[in-house]
Design an enzyme around this catalytic site. Structure first.
Site, PDB file in Angstrom:
ATOM      1  N   ALA A 363     -37.364 -15.086  22.285  1.00 23.27           N
ATOM      2  CA  ALA A 363     -38.177 -16.065  21.563  1.00 23.27           C
ATOM      3  C   ALA A 363     -38.945 -15.339  20.447  1.00 23.27           C
ATOM      4  CB  ALA A 363     -39.095 -16.817  22.523  1.00 23.27           C
ATOM      5  N   SER A 364     -40.230 -15.646  20.259  1.00 29.00           N
ATOM      6  CA  SER A 364     -40.944 -15.111  19.095  1.00 29.00           C
ATOM      7  C   SER A 364     -41.324 -13.646  19.205  1.00 29.00           C
ATOM      8  CB  SER A 364     -42.193 -15.948  18.823  1.00 29.00           C
ATOM      9  OG  SER A 364     -41.826 -17.187  18.243  1.00 29.00           O
ATOM     10  N   VAL A 365     -41.113 -13.031  20.351  1.00 26.24           N
ATOM     11  CA  VAL A 365     -41.257 -11.573  20.396  1.00 26.24           C
ATOM     12  C   VAL A 365     -40.250 -10.927  19.439  1.00 26.24           C
ATOM     13  CG1 VAL A 365     -40.978  -9.550  21.913  1.00 26.24           C
ATOM     14  CG2 VAL A 365     -42.317 -11.508  22.673  1.00 26.24           C
TER      15      VAL A 365
END
Length: 637
Positions: A363-365
């Protein structure tokens, strides 16, 4: 005639007949599988006799269906041999009789486990089962005019649907729904129909079973053959589902599937006489297999490694079992060297045991990698934080304010793109494809950029912070454009230093053998085929994103160990080297991640294979309280 309430409530048998069923013509089947027995097209009195005999032999009912019009009501049921609870059954009851029976046994601590109704509202016939079961919260509602009204009757408690009936007439539909509190966060979906709205059953079935390891659990049927399907992700071994079968076809199918080692586990009837049809699910096992807890990997670097391992395992086991999460990893590193990499599995045997080096959707990592790439280019003198993005790329935005958007604006999420105003366009690739190519092909990153430069900004660059997935995707295009190198190739050569970070591709076929199942109950329209009305699983494009186009934003995959090691030398948030006290999290359909640089030199990361746990408060408790307390209790030396 129905018996008196007095005779009903003083019935001393565990199987209580409350009405006389008319004698009817029809074939009855009594299937003698080793642990599963089924019957159909039997009248109520025969159903009661079979129920009494099967109960005495240690069987428990797992499926019940009534169908036809009074007085010619018929029954179908499936029983499995297993340890169970004392039961009470009722059949051929009108609503007044049924309600009195229900209230009486509920007052004695019994729980409804099966409900079925047939006929018009005024002449509806009810059948049911109640058990002395250990279920604290449960709700059953009948005679409702909307199937969705059930959710308003549960006082906010999440319920797993256990029984459902759509009865009445096409112009006066009525619904019964039964649910038990969803302890353990079992994922399921149910697709209701009404007079005004009928689901496309074949398409629903196709799209739901396209979700990896999902299966139908119930195919509830009305007398006009409308199927209300329920789907779950539990394991009953091999399975086959059939619908629109006549009695003769059903008998043939039961015999055929028995030779394949499959027996009915759900059997639903609808209609009467020659119009009777059946829907049936066959499987190896009627009762879903249980989950097993497994922890793998090494723990080192603590003052007491054995106690630290036990402590970390206890935190994760308690949290995963409460929230129903099947796959996870935790990794701890110091100065860029991994000390602890632990993988956790709370799953059935049809799922892989997680290994410490398995890769999860981040995801946004994922954004920390595009930040590291930009930092690399700035340090090499190829780019400045003050560089204006669109002039660099040769675009002339419709909104001239966008010409002043800089690299720093995109890094800081102050570029003027606000998803709370205009929506998150990173999940709108069908719209982008229609706008850019009339839907003749899937949209790519370049289409995404051209779509956005034709739209007005939501605010002037630099004025407001607004989280922007588009801004991060645009940064990845800057990297590939000025280096003339594909984004992932640039990362491999200049940023990753041999770490295993991959693109999580959109197509489901690329994930058929993945150890990690990125789980979600959601489906959505396919963004790769913009004109298609077919639905695809959320992690495979059903969220609206083409992952190949948003690599800079949320579509990379890696292990927790890789993340913990990477942030030992790169900023987890912002740009530059390790960022003391900083953290980043990621959430997308099918994934939840977290990474943090704690103290002077300790970094840790958490990966989950789903974001459909009980609540965000539960996740916050894990990352902000349970794990930090663990680090305080077990210091790293």
């Amino acid at each position: 005639m129905y018996p008196s309430i007095t005779s009903l409530l003083t019935c001393c048998l565990s199987i209580c007949s409350v009405a006389q069923a008319a004698v009817i013509e029809g074939r009855a089947s009594y299937e003698n599988a080793s642990k599963i027995q089924s019957y159909y097209n039997v009248k109520g009195s025969d159903h009661a006799k079979k129920a009494k005999s099967l109960s005495a032999d240690g069987y428990q009912i797992v499926s019940l269906s009534t169908y036809g019009s009074p007085p010619d009501v018929q029954y179908a049921a499936v029983w499995t041999q297993q340890k169970g609870n004392p039961i009470e059954i009722i059949y051929n009851a009108n609503k007044t009789t049924y309600d009195s029976w229900f209230d009486s046994w509920k007052a004695k601590g019994y729980v409804s486990t099966q409900i079925s109704a047939t006929g018009s509202r005024s002449k509806a016939v009810f059948a049911g089962v109640m058990e002395r079961a250990n279920v604290t919260n449960w709700v059953q509602v009948c005679d409702s005019v909307s199937p969705w009204s059930y959710e308003n009757s549960t006082n906010g408690v999440d319920m797993a649907i256990k029984g459902f009936s759509m009865y009445g007439t096409p112009s006066d539909r009525r619904y019964c729904a039964l649910g038990h509190e969803n302890v353990g966060n079992q994922l399921s979906t149910v697709f209701y129909s009404t007079t005004q709205y009928l689901i496309d059953f074949p398409e629903v079935f196709r799209s739901e079973t396209a979700k990896r390891l999902w299966r139908p659990s119930k195919l509830f049927m009305s007398d006009d053959h409308i199927i209300t399907p329920q789907f779950v992700d539990t394991d009953v071994g091999r399975w086959v589902a059939k619908e629109d079968l006549t009695a003769a076809e059903l008998a043939k199918e039961i015999k055929s599937q028995k030779q394949n080692g499959l027996s009915p586990i759900d059997l639903q009837g609808g209609g009467e006489g020659k119009d009777t049809r059946f829907a049936v699910i066959f499987a190896e096992h009627a009762i879903p297999s249980s989950r097993k807890w497994t922890a793998k990997g090494t723990v080192s670097g603590f003052s007491n490694n054995a106690d630290a391992q036990a402590g970390m395992d206890a935190v994760m086991k308690t949290w995963m079992q409460k929230n129903g999460v099947r796959q996870a990893q935790v990794a701890v590193a110091r100065n860029g060297s991994v000390l602890t990499e632990r993988s956790y599995t709370w799953a059935e045997s049809n799922r892989a045991v997680v290994k410490p080096d398995d890769i999860f959707l981040l995801a946004s990592v994922s954004k920390m990698f595009v930040h590291a790439a930009i930092y690399n280019l700035v340090e090499a003198g190829s780019l400045n934080y003050s560089t204006t993005v669109y002039p660099l790329l040769g675009y002339n935005p419709v909104d001239t304010r966008a010409e002043s958007i800089t690299i720093q604006h995109l890094l800081d999420h102050t570029g003027g793109y606000d998803r709370s105003v205009s929506g998150d366009t990173a999940f709108m690739f069908r719209d982008i494809a229609i706008a850019q190519s009339n839907g003749t092909r899937a949209a790519d990153l370049r289409d995404f950029i051209e779509y956005m430069v034709a739209r007005p900004l939501d605010s002037a660059p630099g004025d407001n912070y607004a989280y922007s997935n588009y801004g991060s995707a645009l940064l990845s295009y800057v990297v590939s454009n000025i280096t003339n190198t594909p984004y992932m190739k640039f990362l491999e050569k200049n940023v990753l230093d041999g770490l295993n970070v991959q693109l999580y591709k959109t197509a489901a076929k690329g994930h058929a053998n993945d150890n990690i199942v990125q789980e979600s109950k959601f489906t959505g329209y396919d963004p790769v085929h913009p004109k298609s009305q077919k639905m695809v699983p959320g992690p495979y494009g059903g969220d609206g994103a083409v992952k190949e186009a948003v690599m800079g934003a949320f579509s990379l995959a890696a292990s927790a160990s890789t993340i913990a090691k990477f942030i030992g030398t790169h900023a987890v948030s912002g740009v530059g080297g390790r960022a003391w006290g900083a953290w980043r999290d990621g959430t997308v359909v099918g994934a939840r991640t977290f990474a943090e640089s704690r103290g002077a030199d300790v970094d840790w990361a958490l990966t989950l294979n789903t974001r459909e746990y009980l609540s965000e408060e539960e996740f916050d408790d894990l990352r902000f309280y349970k794990m930090p307390f663990f680090f305080e209790d077990f210091p790293i030396v």
